[in-house]
Design an enzyme around this catalytic site. Structure first.
Site, PDB file in Angstrom:
ATOM      1  N   LYS A   1       0.801  -1.230   0.000  1.00 21.79           N
ATOM      2  CA  LYS A   1       0.000   0.000   0.000  1.00 21.79           C
ATOM      3  C   LYS A   1       0.832   1.277   0.000  1.00 21.79           C
ATOM      4  CE  LYS A   1      -4.474  -1.001   0.043  1.00 21.79           C
ATOM      5  NZ  LYS A   1      -5.453  -0.316  -0.811  1.00 21.79           N
TER       6      LYS A   1
ATOM      7  N   SER B   1       0.573  -9.823  -0.968  1.00 20.68           N
ATOM      8  CA  SER B   1       0.401  -8.369  -0.892  1.00 20.68           C
ATOM      9  C   SER B   1       0.663  -7.750   0.481  1.00 20.68           C
ATOM     10  CB  SER B   1      -0.995  -7.985  -1.378  1.00 20.68           C
ATOM     11  OG  SER B   1      -1.966  -8.736  -0.699  1.00 20.68           O
TER      12      SER B   1
HETATM   13  C1  LIG Z   1      -2.795  -7.003   2.119  1.00 16.17           C
HETATM   14  C2  LIG Z   1      -3.749  -6.449   1.117  1.00 16.17           C
HETATM   15  N1  LIG Z   1      -3.839  -7.052  -0.075  1.00 16.17           N
HETATM   16  C3  LIG Z   1      -4.669  -6.611  -1.041  1.00 16.17           C
HETATM   17  C4  LIG Z   1      -5.492  -5.517  -0.836  1.00 16.17           C
HETATM   18  C5  LIG Z   1      -6.421  -5.081  -1.939  1.00 16.17           C
HETATM   19  O1  LIG Z   1      -5.987  -3.912  -2.563  1.00 16.17           O
HETATM   20  P1  LIG Z   1      -6.986  -3.041  -3.465  1.00 16.17           P
HETATM   21  O2  LIG Z   1      -8.006  -2.463  -2.539  1.00 16.17           O
HETATM   22  O3  LIG Z   1      -6.137  -2.040  -4.121  1.00 16.17           O
HETATM   23  O4  LIG Z   1      -7.617  -4.007  -4.425  1.00 16.17           O
HETATM   24  C6  LIG Z   1      -5.436  -4.839   0.387  1.00 16.17           C
HETATM   25  C7  LIG Z   1      -6.291  -3.673   0.639  1.00 16.17           C
HETATM   26  O5  LIG Z   1      -6.382  -3.172   1.738  1.00 16.17           O
HETATM   27  C8  LIG Z   1      -4.545  -5.305   1.384  1.00 16.17           C
HETATM   28  O6  LIG Z   1      -4.455  -4.703   2.583  1.00 16.17           O
END
Ligand SMILES: Cc1ncc(COP(=O)(O)O)c(C=O)c1O
Length: 323
Positions: A54, A305
């Site tokens: 993020k 992510s």
């Molecule tokens: C660890 C994690 N992965 C993926 C996402 C999804 O991202 P996006 O909202 O840009 O699709 C988030 C969103 O908060 C997140 O915290």
């Protein structure tokens, strides 16, 4: 005309982020390759500054606020990771941060945002409620709103992850990405399709919060009554106004995973890759490591992510797994 984020904007974001974020590793495991019947590369954003991808989008957006010298406070709504990223970035630019989080937000994420000097406010339970609250606060003179996903600068920042994947895995043929509001996948898909249009981009949502999947089925943005999943970053009830057209244009396939699959995958990632990943961060890996997945024989980059998981939550997950 294409809705995608221009490659030049992603390159500009890369320049802005240079020296601020980590070049995160790409991990491999023979055991996991054998399990999936595919060549897998895990892009480990759990090792990113603030513990998730993020920071890429938040920092890129906040870096442009110098053109508005009246701004002294940034405000946002976030289940946690975007809040942490905004708090970190605001501190780097000498701005104050006010973060609206849902009731019951992960204490680890809230504490981390507060540790970067942010003021944290609990408000409502759905993404719609807290987004409205943050936007209302942003009307205050001297305040600026930093959107979590539905914003070109945020998506360009997230797109830098796509550029890094293409460099680290030049012969990749598939990129698998989790979806909440869709900013991460919109940025990555824009980067990937600009440079390597034949690479397939696949989005993954929890079965209990499959807003993008339902919206694609309907051919328009559909809002779910609730989003329910252990993947708290992926429970957004509707894809963004800006992100959805990019998803429609550039994302080849949308899949869903169960919470049970996410939980099992977190343990596989701990035991095989020795990495701690939060549920949202494990969703894309779950889609690849689940039985009957469509990735056999492919060369797949999997976006891990984030890694901000509460220790108590981890213990609960361990118990649930053996129940
Ligand atoms: C660890 C994690 N992965 C993926 C996402 C999804 O991202 P996006 O909202 O840009 O699709 C988030 C969103 O908060 C997140 O915290």
């Amino acid at each position: 005309m294409s809705a995608m984020i221009p490659w030049e904007a992603i390159l500009e974001a890369r320049a802005t982020l240079a020296g601020v974020i980590h070049q995160t590793p790409v991990l491999q495991s023979r055991g996991l390759n054998a399990l999936a019947g595919a060549d897998l590369w895990f892009k480990a954003e759990n090792f990113q500054v603030t513990g998730s991808f993020k920071v890429r989008g938040a920092f890129n957006h906040i870096s442009r606020l110098h053109s508005r010298p009246e701004i002294h406070t940034v405000v946002t709504a976030s289940s946690g990771n975007h809040g942490q990223a905004v708090a970190f970035s605001a501190q780097r630019f000498g701005l104050r941060a006010h973060i609206v989080v849902p009731e019951g937000a992960s204490p680890a994420k809230v504490q981390a945002a507060a540790a970067y000097g942010a003021q944290v406010e609990y408000y409502g339970t759905t993404s719609r409620e807290r987004l409205a609250r943050a936007r209302a606060l942003a009307e205050t003179p001297g305040f600026a709103y930093v959107p979590p996903y539905d914003d070109d600068l945020v998506m360009a920042g997230q797109g830098t992850l796509g550029a890094e994947i293409l460099e680290a895995v030049p012969d990749v043929d598939t990129v698998v990405v989790p979806i909440g509001g869709g900013g991460l996948i919109a940025g990555i898909a824009s980067a990937v399709k600009a440079r390597r249009p034949t690479v397939e981009v696949v989005g993954v949502e929890p079965a209990g919060a499959a807003g993008a999947y339902m919206s694609r089925q309907a051919g328009r943005r559909v809002e779910l009554p609730v989003g329910v999943s252990i993947a708290d970053g992926l429970t957004t009830v509707v894809p963004g106004e800006r992100t959805f057209p990019i998803i429609q244009e550039a994302v080849d396939r949308l899949l869903t995973v169960t919470d049970a699959a996410i939980r099992d995958t977190m343990w596989l990632l701990i035991t095989r890759l020795k990495i701690l990943v939060e549920p949202s961060g494990a969703a894309a890996a779950a889609a690849v490591l689940t039985p009957d997945q469509p990735f056999r024989g492919r060369r797949v980059a999997v976006v891990i992510s984030g890694g901000n998981v509460d220790p108590e939550r981890l213990a609960e997950l361990a118990v649930a797994r053996h129940a």
